[in-house]
Design a protein around this motif. Structure first.
Motif, PDB file in Angstrom:
ATOM      1  N   SER A  38       0.864  -1.182   0.000  1.00  0.00           N
ATOM      2  CA  SER A  38       0.000   0.000   0.000  1.00  0.00           C
ATOM      3  C   SER A  38       0.899   1.230   0.000  1.00  0.00           C
ATOM      4  O   SER A  38       1.610   1.484   0.966  1.00  0.00           O
ATOM      5  CB  SER A  38      -0.871  -0.050   1.264  1.00  0.00           C
ATOM      6  N   ILE A  39       0.883   1.964  -1.116  1.00  0.00           N
ATOM      7  CA  ILE A  39       1.743   3.134  -1.259  1.00  0.00           C
ATOM      8  C   ILE A  39       0.922   4.308  -1.790  1.00  0.00           C
ATOM      9  O   ILE A  39      -0.242   4.151  -2.136  1.00  0.00           O
ATOM     10  CB  ILE A  39       2.954   2.845  -2.185  1.00  0.00           C
ATOM     11  N   THR A  40       1.507   5.481  -1.893  1.00  0.00           N
ATOM     12  CA  THR A  40       0.775   6.629  -2.406  1.00  0.00           C
ATOM     13  C   THR A  40       0.617   6.530  -3.932  1.00  0.00           C
ATOM     14  O   THR A  40       1.477   5.984  -4.622  1.00  0.00           O
ATOM     15  CB  THR A  40       1.504   7.952  -2.095  1.00  0.00           C
ATOM     16  N   ASN A  41      -0.482   7.082  -4.441  1.00  0.00           N
ATOM     17  CA  ASN A  41      -0.655   7.184  -5.900  1.00  0.00           C
ATOM     18  C   ASN A  41       0.545   7.907  -6.516  1.00  0.00           C
ATOM     19  O   ASN A  41       1.002   7.558  -7.613  1.00  0.00           O
ATOM     20  CB  ASN A  41      -1.911   8.007  -6.236  1.00  0.00           C
ATOM     21  N   GLU A  42       1.015   8.899  -5.779  1.00  0.00           N
ATOM     22  CA  GLU A  42       2.153   9.713  -6.231  1.00  0.00           C
ATOM     23  C   GLU A  42       3.386   8.844  -6.496  1.00  0.00           C
ATOM     24  O   GLU A  42       4.106   9.044  -7.472  1.00  0.00           O
ATOM     25  CB  GLU A  42       2.445  10.727  -5.106  1.00  0.00           C
ATOM     26  N   ALA A  43       3.600   7.849  -5.619  1.00  0.00           N
ATOM     27  CA  ALA A  43       4.748   6.951  -5.791  1.00  0.00           C
ATOM     28  C   ALA A  43       4.566   6.053  -7.009  1.00  0.00           C
ATOM     29  O   ALA A  43       5.528   5.761  -7.735  1.00  0.00           O
ATOM     30  CB  ALA A  43       4.953   6.112  -4.537  1.00  0.00           C
ATOM     31  N   VAL A  44       3.322   5.614  -7.240  1.00  0.00           N
ATOM     32  CA  VAL A  44       3.045   4.785  -8.427  1.00  0.00           C
ATOM     33  C   VAL A  44       3.423   5.543  -9.694  1.00  0.00           C
ATOM     34  O   VAL A  44       4.072   4.995 -10.598  1.00  0.00           O
ATOM     35  CB  VAL A  44       1.550   4.385  -8.474  1.00  0.00           C
ATOM     36  N   ASP A  45       3.061   6.822  -9.728  1.00  0.00           N
ATOM     37  CA  ASP A  45       3.377   7.647 -10.900  1.00  0.00           C
ATOM     38  C   ASP A  45       4.877   7.890 -11.015  1.00  0.00           C
ATOM     39  O   ASP A  45       5.459   7.788 -12.087  1.00  0.00           O
ATOM     40  CB  ASP A  45       2.644   8.996 -10.807  1.00  0.00           C
ATOM     41  N   SER A  46       5.478   8.214  -9.890  1.00  0.00           N
ATOM     42  CA  SER A  46       6.905   8.532  -9.870  1.00  0.00           C
ATOM     43  C   SER A  46       7.756   7.352 -10.336  1.00  0.00           C
ATOM     44  O   SER A  46       8.749   7.514 -11.033  1.00  0.00           O
ATOM     45  CB  SER A  46       7.298   8.950  -8.446  1.00  0.00           C
ATOM     46  N   LEU A  47       7.341   6.128  -9.940  1.00  0.00           N
ATOM     47  CA  LEU A  47       8.111   4.928 -10.313  1.00  0.00           C
ATOM     48  C   LEU A  47       7.639   4.346 -11.659  1.00  0.00           C
ATOM     49  O   LEU A  47       8.219   3.387 -12.142  1.00  0.00           O
ATOM     50  CB  LEU A  47       7.979   3.849  -9.223  1.00  0.00           C
ATOM     51  N   LYS A  48       6.599   4.962 -12.232  1.00  0.00           N
ATOM     52  CA  LYS A  48       6.058   4.488 -13.513  1.00  0.00           C
ATOM     53  C   LYS A  48       5.753   2.993 -13.460  1.00  0.00           C
ATOM     54  O   LYS A  48       6.107   2.225 -14.371  1.00  0.00           O
ATOM     55  CB  LYS A  48       7.022   4.801 -14.657  1.00  0.00           C
ATOM     56  N   LEU A  49       5.088   2.572 -12.388  1.00  0.00           N
ATOM     57  CA  LEU A  49       4.794   1.148 -12.207  1.00  0.00           C
ATOM     58  C   LEU A  49       3.720   0.698 -13.202  1.00  0.00           C
ATOM     59  O   LEU A  49       2.676   1.341 -13.328  1.00  0.00           O
ATOM     60  CB  LEU A  49       4.311   0.887 -10.781  1.00  0.00           C
ATOM     61  N   VAL A  50       3.977  -0.383 -13.908  1.00  0.00           N
ATOM     62  CA  VAL A  50       2.985  -0.936 -14.839  1.00  0.00           C
ATOM     63  C   VAL A  50       2.943  -2.449 -14.672  1.00  0.00           C
ATOM     64  O   VAL A  50       3.950  -3.085 -14.364  1.00  0.00           O
ATOM     65  CB  VAL A  50       3.301  -0.597 -16.312  1.00  0.00           C
ATOM     66  N   VAL A  51       1.762  -2.995 -14.892  1.00  0.00           N
ATOM     67  CA  VAL A  51       1.595  -4.443 -14.799  1.00  0.00           C
ATOM     68  C   VAL A  51       2.547  -5.131 -15.778  1.00  0.00           C
ATOM     69  O   VAL A  51       2.646  -4.724 -16.937  1.00  0.00           O
ATOM     70  CB  VAL A  51       0.129  -4.837 -15.083  1.00  0.00           C
ATOM     71  N   GLY A  52       3.240  -6.131 -15.282  1.00  0.00           N
ATOM     72  CA  GLY A  52       4.180  -6.870 -16.116  1.00  0.00           C
ATOM     73  C   GLY A  52       5.618  -6.406 -15.973  1.00  0.00           C
ATOM     74  O   GLY A  52       6.549  -7.106 -16.359  1.00  0.00           O
ATOM     75  N   GLY A  53       5.791  -5.221 -15.392  1.00  0.00           N
ATOM     76  CA  GLY A  53       7.136  -4.687 -15.231  1.00  0.00           C
ATOM     77  C   GLY A  53       7.837  -5.267 -14.009  1.00  0.00           C
ATOM     78  O   GLY A  53       7.193  -5.748 -13.085  1.00  0.00           O
TER      79      GLY A  53
END
Lengths: 69, 69, 69, 69, 69, 69
Positions: A38-53
């Protein structure tokens, strides 16, 4: 960057679920074993997390409990 | 007992290192992948943790960070 | 490595106090403002932390509380 | 009230972003250095946090990691 | 000081066990219900915690898990 | 399952407030003393938490701070 956190476990992103402010990210670390974060939405964007990566689950030792049957 | 913590990972205790008040317990969750936990000595005694015995690493989702290369 | 933790604050190590298993490391982040960290002795060794050296305090957003007077 | 948390850092609230249940609050602790906190909406209301107001970031030592380049 | 942590539970200190760097403090919050805390020795000294004295257990909501039988 | 977490406090669920991804669950542990927990919606569903049902608040000792007046 090298971090003091003792647990850095490699895996693959299997889901990214953004909420209003908080996201849940799941990483498969071995076939069938998924870790939920469970992390911030901001971190998801910053790390450019995508399914499969590729990604790591990082956990401080003092946040790990032990259980037995 | 069923717990809200989203991460419960089965493994084998590979080391128990008790300090003055705090112990470090390592659990191998897959061959070569060890999880380090920092818990109280009291918990080590209560759970009767011994090297070679089965155990789970239990981690709340909000304590899991994600990293990328 | 890029991490989801939202708080990464640069500073200088001002003390390293190793206990039996757990160490306390203090980092000065601005003149007179010191951050105290409790990590494993193992992490202190792994990161080769020494007084006077540069280091970052890293904190997950969900571990930061807010207070007012 | 005096608390055991070793890190109490004074700053100014620069943003308050309430989600469905969880809010993200940012505090500037020195010019350009912002700390991000994830707390309940309920706490935001209880503390009457507003942009521009004074506030402290409070962090338990065991929640602070250390990193090096 | 008013803090965002949602859980502030009044009690009486029933034990203080200092280790090399980390102390375990137990607080009885109702007859027979004891809460165990792991904090720095430094915090024990700073708060002048003594057995029999009043104290509060303070816990951030995101650090509370739920379990059912 | 027996867990290393030193604090397992029995109570009754008094509210369940699901957000977009994160839920807040309140448990009354003694008359008038409520504990607030922030967990995933997924955990609420998995544990089938309902108002009026029995539940435990589970807290790792290293997540408990101490405060004094």
């Amino acid at each position: 960057m090298k971090i003091s956190a003792r647990n850095i476990i490699k895996g693959t992103v299997v889901s990214v679920d953004k909420g209003a402010t908080t996201a849940h990210v799941k990483i498969e670390i071995t076939p069938g074993q998924v870790v939920t974060s469970s992390i911030t939405n901001e971190a998801v964007d910053s790390l450019k997390l995508v399914v499969g990566g590729p990604a790591y689950a990082v956990i401080k030792a003092s946040d790990v409990m032990i259980a037995v049957d």
